[in-house]
Write an enzyme that holds these catalytic residues in place. Sequence first.
Site, PDB file in Angstrom:
ATOM      1  N   HIS A 143     -13.577  -2.507  -0.302  1.00  0.00           N
ATOM      2  CA  HIS A 143     -12.629  -2.065   0.718  1.00  0.00           C
ATOM      3  C   HIS A 143     -12.876  -2.787   2.049  1.00  0.00           C
ATOM      4  O   HIS A 143     -12.678  -2.228   3.133  1.00  0.00           O
ATOM      5  CB  HIS A 143     -12.717  -0.553   0.918  1.00  0.00           C
ATOM      6  CG  HIS A 143     -11.387   0.140   1.015  1.00  0.00           C
ATOM      7  ND1 HIS A 143     -10.800   0.792  -0.040  1.00  0.00           N
ATOM      8  CD2 HIS A 143     -10.524   0.282   2.053  1.00  0.00           C
ATOM      9  CE1 HIS A 143      -9.643   1.309   0.342  1.00  0.00           C
ATOM     10  NE2 HIS A 143      -9.449   1.014   1.610  1.00  0.00           N
ATOM     11  N   TYR A 157      -2.730   5.182  -3.662  1.00  0.00           N
ATOM     12  CA  TYR A 157      -3.786   6.108  -3.281  1.00  0.00           C
ATOM     13  C   TYR A 157      -3.423   7.423  -3.961  1.00  0.00           C
ATOM     14  O   TYR A 157      -2.468   8.088  -3.553  1.00  0.00           O
ATOM     15  CB  TYR A 157      -3.841   6.303  -1.768  1.00  0.00           C
ATOM     16  CG  TYR A 157      -4.572   5.233  -1.014  1.00  0.00           C
ATOM     17  CD1 TYR A 157      -5.944   5.055  -1.181  1.00  0.00           C
ATOM     18  CD2 TYR A 157      -3.907   4.412  -0.108  1.00  0.00           C
ATOM     19  CE1 TYR A 157      -6.625   4.078  -0.472  1.00  0.00           C
ATOM     20  CE2 TYR A 157      -4.583   3.434   0.606  1.00  0.00           C
ATOM     21  CZ  TYR A 157      -5.938   3.275   0.414  1.00  0.00           C
ATOM     22  OH  TYR A 157      -6.611   2.308   1.119  1.00  0.00           O
ATOM     23  N   THR A 215      -6.386   2.475  -6.434  1.00  0.00           N
ATOM     24  CA  THR A 215      -7.602   2.417  -5.613  1.00  0.00           C
ATOM     25  C   THR A 215      -8.464   3.646  -5.888  1.00  0.00           C
ATOM     26  O   THR A 215      -7.999   4.779  -5.751  1.00  0.00           O
ATOM     27  CB  THR A 215      -7.251   2.325  -4.126  1.00  0.00           C
ATOM     28  OG1 THR A 215      -6.606   1.081  -3.872  1.00  0.00           O
ATOM     29  CG2 THR A 215      -8.502   2.423  -3.265  1.00  0.00           C
ATOM     30  N   SER A 220       0.814  -1.214   0.000  1.00  0.00           N
ATOM     31  CA  SER A 220       0.000   0.000   0.000  1.00  0.00           C
ATOM     32  C   SER A 220       0.850   1.269   0.000  1.00  0.00           C
ATOM     33  O   SER A 220       1.969   1.286   0.515  1.00  0.00           O
ATOM     34  CB  SER A 220      -0.905   0.011   1.245  1.00  0.00           C
ATOM     35  OG  SER A 220      -1.541   1.255   1.419  1.00  0.00           O
ATOM     36  N   LYS A 232      -8.915  -0.734  -8.634  1.00  0.00           N
ATOM     37  CA  LYS A 232      -9.485  -1.363  -7.440  1.00  0.00           C
ATOM     38  C   LYS A 232     -10.626  -0.534  -6.862  1.00  0.00           C
ATOM     39  O   LYS A 232     -10.532   0.690  -6.763  1.00  0.00           O
ATOM     40  CB  LYS A 232      -8.401  -1.545  -6.376  1.00  0.00           C
ATOM     41  CG  LYS A 232      -8.880  -2.185  -5.072  1.00  0.00           C
ATOM     42  CD  LYS A 232      -7.722  -2.342  -4.103  1.00  0.00           C
ATOM     43  CE  LYS A 232      -8.140  -3.054  -2.823  1.00  0.00           C
ATOM     44  NZ  LYS A 232      -8.978  -2.208  -1.956  1.00  0.00           N
TER      45      LYS A 232
END
Length: 369
Positions: A264, A145, A171, A121, A240
């Site tokens: 999520h 992100y 995402t 991540s 995603k």
Amino acid sequence: MTITNGYKQNENEKELDILNLPALEQEAQKIIPTGGFGYIAGGSEDEWTLHANRTAFQHKQIVPKALSDIEDPQTDTRVFNLDLKTPIMMAPAAAQGLAHVKGEIDTAAGVAAAGGLMAQSTYSSTSIADTAEAGNGAPQFFQLYMSKDWNFNESLLDEAKKAGVKGIILTVDATVDGYREADIINHFQFPIPMANLTKFSEGDGKGKGIGEIYASAAQKIGPKDVARIIQYTDLPVIVKGIESAEDALYAIGAGAAGIYVSNHGGRQLNGGPASFDVLTDVASAVNHRVPIIFDSGVRRGSDVFKALAAGADLVAIGRPAIYGLALGGAQGVTSVFNHLNDELKIIMQLAGTKTIEDVKHAPLLDIKY
């Protein structure tokens, strides 16, 4: 035990004797500090969607096939031009230092030992380079992100490419953070610095709440952003947070190399559908043009089987692997993957499926209670 900024981090390194993955949550809760556990385990609002992710697997049933003349099912598969020993992968999950002092480094090592695909991540506790190195050459994806600051995005993407990741997961369902009551009750702030934030103007993440972290995130994300990341990285981009056929088609139209069906883990839009309940519709729209990754609520080998039979090519887990990390470090993560893989093999045998490709063509019965 290591104490960082007053937060107790486990140092456990051991193989786990697992009865089942749901039971790991209670064991992990005993050793992860309250604030960290609430962040990991919690969902948004009253957690209706979080719980629906589990019950949705009851909406389809596996057809037993006893006269299939097979034995010794094999779980190896090839997806995104990657040869994997299992269709089970690690979902990108933030701040794993909350569960274990080595965080994503141990997760990456544990997933690699199980022959799976690791996804790290943006909000990792460890750096992109260190996480990649821990995988010792095993394939990894990097999850972005997207920030409002494109210099920041490009900095992370440059590091990911340099580290040798095989794909980028963008995402798109977290432009704002879900209303997570456990974090409010616990007055939770991140005690462990986020390595990918320490070198940039957004700070290190330490001492911030999730809302402050998300304040720098892009609120406007569209197909043009998918195309921009593809052009910049020249890597496969998997989108995603897809839960509708319409979004899947937008992503593919923008050049996405994969679709990631996920809500999520029930942490964002409460009252939205369970991911498994929309998987078949999304898969029908995708129609095998690109691979599909699925997550949200996976706890059993039968869940993995059903997701593959309903249209997924890879099935990701998050919380169970993090609980394994807390209880046993890298070996704990490997134990979680191996246990789930063993359950999957049993289901494959009883359903008359020798290979993962066979599972993808297995029938499911539509029966809703």
